[in-house]
Design a protein around this motif. Structure first.
Motif, PDB file in Angstrom:
ATOM      1  N   ASN A   7     -36.950  -3.082-114.699  1.00 40.83           N
ATOM      2  CA  ASN A   7     -35.850  -2.585-115.759  1.00 40.83           C
ATOM      3  C   ASN A   7     -34.905  -1.770-114.706  1.00 40.83           C
ATOM      4  N   GLU A   8     -33.773  -2.380-114.505  1.00 40.11           N
ATOM      5  CA  GLU A   8     -32.704  -1.706-113.584  1.00 40.11           C
ATOM      6  C   GLU A   8     -31.715  -1.061-114.646  1.00 40.11           C
ATOM      7  N   ASP A   9     -31.967  -0.719-115.868  1.00 40.58           N
ATOM      8  CA  ASP A   9     -31.183   0.117-116.646  1.00 40.58           C
ATOM      9  C   ASP A   9     -31.487   1.490-116.464  1.00 40.58           C
ATOM     10  N   SER A  10     -30.783   2.444-116.753  1.00 38.07           N
ATOM     11  CA  SER A  10     -30.766   3.851-116.783  1.00 38.07           C
ATOM     12  C   SER A  10     -30.295   4.574-117.932  1.00 38.07           C
ATOM     13  N   PHE A  11     -30.601   5.643-118.524  1.00 37.44           N
ATOM     14  CA  PHE A  11     -29.803   6.396-119.417  1.00 37.44           C
ATOM     15  C   PHE A  11     -30.102   7.801-119.294  1.00 37.44           C
ATOM     16  N   ALA A  12     -29.078   8.508-119.860  1.00 38.43           N
ATOM     17  CA  ALA A  12     -29.448  10.237-120.005  1.00 38.43           C
ATOM     18  C   ALA A  12     -28.948  10.636-121.072  1.00 38.43           C
ATOM     19  N   ILE A  13     -29.287  11.770-121.863  1.00 39.85           N
ATOM     20  CA  ILE A  13     -28.876  12.335-123.190  1.00 39.85           C
ATOM     21  C   ILE A  13     -29.083  13.750-122.725  1.00 39.85           C
ATOM     22  N   LEU A  14     -27.733  14.427-122.624  1.00 42.02           N
ATOM     23  CA  LEU A  14     -27.604  15.934-122.440  1.00 42.02           C
ATOM     24  C   LEU A  14     -26.835  16.453-123.458  1.00 42.02           C
ATOM     25  N   PHE A  21     -23.463  12.014-122.544  1.00 41.76           N
ATOM     26  CA  PHE A  21     -24.484  10.752-122.950  1.00 41.76           C
ATOM     27  C   PHE A  21     -24.003   9.659-121.872  1.00 41.76           C
ATOM     28  N   LEU A  22     -24.858   9.034-121.257  1.00 41.20           N
ATOM     29  CA  LEU A  22     -24.818   7.895-120.138  1.00 41.20           C
ATOM     30  C   LEU A  22     -25.632   6.834-120.203  1.00 41.20           C
ATOM     31  N   VAL A  23     -25.137   5.725-120.029  1.00 40.95           N
ATOM     32  CA  VAL A  23     -25.860   4.364-119.845  1.00 40.95           C
ATOM     33  C   VAL A  23     -25.375   3.615-118.812  1.00 40.95           C
ATOM     34  N   ALA A  24     -26.402   2.909-117.759  1.00 42.13           N
ATOM     35  CA  ALA A  24     -26.024   2.474-116.589  1.00 42.13           C
ATOM     36  C   ALA A  24     -26.753   0.900-116.512  1.00 42.13           C
ATOM     37  N   ASP A  25     -26.402   0.067-116.111  1.00 44.38           N
ATOM     38  CA  ASP A  25     -27.033  -1.173-115.882  1.00 44.38           C
ATOM     39  C   ASP A  25     -26.942  -1.659-114.434  1.00 44.38           C
ATOM     40  N   GLY A  26     -27.967  -1.510-113.607  1.00 45.69           N
ATOM     41  CA  GLY A  26     -28.029  -1.919-112.223  1.00 45.69           C
ATOM     42  C   GLY A  26     -27.909  -3.304-111.896  1.00 45.69           C
ATOM     43  N   MET A  27     -27.525  -3.510-110.844  1.00 46.67           N
ATOM     44  CA  MET A  27     -27.621  -5.189-110.255  1.00 46.67           C
ATOM     45  C   MET A  27     -27.832  -4.910-108.895  1.00 46.67           C
TER      46      MET A  27
END
Length: 272
Positions: A22-29, A35-41
């Motif tokens: 899973n290369e996705d990450s997220f954060a809830i502050l 609020f953040l969402v990232a999709d890595g490659m």
């Protein structure tokens, strides 16, 4: 009378039905309204590294704004809007600076490590306060807003297929069959500098925001997303149902979503 809005959020990430990692990450502050969402490659788990670096850099930056060096932070143009909007007007340059800082760190890390050459990540970020949001993004991860049971996309995909549609070379209904539909035209870490697209918008009581990677938006039709957001009250259940629907539709990619909802408070101190 000033509106008082209470925010609640939930998020989930899943590798999908095809990929082992899973290369996705997220954060809830919630305390920061961030609020953040990232999709890595990138190969050899480099995408996972890039997405995590992006999330961590922006999150840590809001705890230590001096870490922007050598990124210059401007105060932005003066605003004629009410005082409620000034928080996001002032916060948006900080959000952009944090994203640019993440870009530089990912780019430098990729140059130092041969196995991470070419790694990068999308990033979508929302900064919220007092009925307004600042949205900043790079790549094709998205922000949707559900208002009055109507779904609206607040971001513009930085992708080859979207660029072809914009230039009139492709019809929107042809996008799903476009052979290069997953090629993005902008990402964090792939170049020394990056352009961050931004917007400021209002939030009303009852609004729901969805931040998601293309493992969701590219697999689950918009009408299904709208239905799930509109017909379920529990946010963790909404997030789980969205991921489940993506996996039921084949789950060809990692899938991540963060669901944020505002409800009107009868009074007292306004919360983010």
């Amino acid at each position: 009378m000033q509106r008082h809005l209470v925010v609640e959020a939930a998020g989930i990430t899943h590798p999908g039905m095809v990929r082992d990692t899973n290369e996705d990450s997220f954060a809830i502050l919630e305390s920061r309204g961030l609020f953040l969402v990232a999709d890595g490659m990138g190969g050899r788990a480099a995408g996972e590294v890039a997405s995590r670096m992006a999330i961590d850099t922006v999150r840590d930056f809001f705890d230590d704004p001096d870490s922007t060096w050598p990124i210059a932070v401007g105060v932005g143009p003066p605003t004629t809007r009410g005082s409620e909007a000034r928080y996001v007007d002032q916060g948006l340059p900080l959000l952009v600076a944090g994203i640019q800082l993440a870009n530089g760190r990912i780019f430098s890390a990729a140059r130092r490590d041969r196995e991470k050459r070419g790694m990068g990540t999308t990033l979508v970020a929302v900064l919220a306060r007092d009925g307004f949001i600042a949205v900043a993004h790079v790549g094709d991860s998205r922000v949707y807003r559900l208002r009055d049971h109507r779904l609206e996309q607040l971001t513009r995909d930085h992708s080859l297929v979207n660029e072809c549609i914009r230039l009139g070379h492709l019809l929107p209904e042809q996008a799903s069959s476009f052979p290069l539909q997953h090629v993005i035209t902008r990402a964090l870490g792939t170049d020394e500098a990056v352009e961050v697209e931004t917007r400021i918008d209002s939030i009303e009581g009852g609004d729901v925001l969805l931040l998601c990677s293309d493992g969701l938006s590219g697999v689950v039709p918009a009408q299904d997303i709208e239905s799930i957001l509109a017909t379920h009250a529990d946010l963790p259940e909404i997030a789980s149902r969205l991921v489940k629907r993506a996996n039921e539709n084949g789950g060809p990619d990692n899938v991540t979503c963060v669901v944020v909802r505002w409800r009107a408070s009868p009074g007292g101190q306004a919360r983010r």
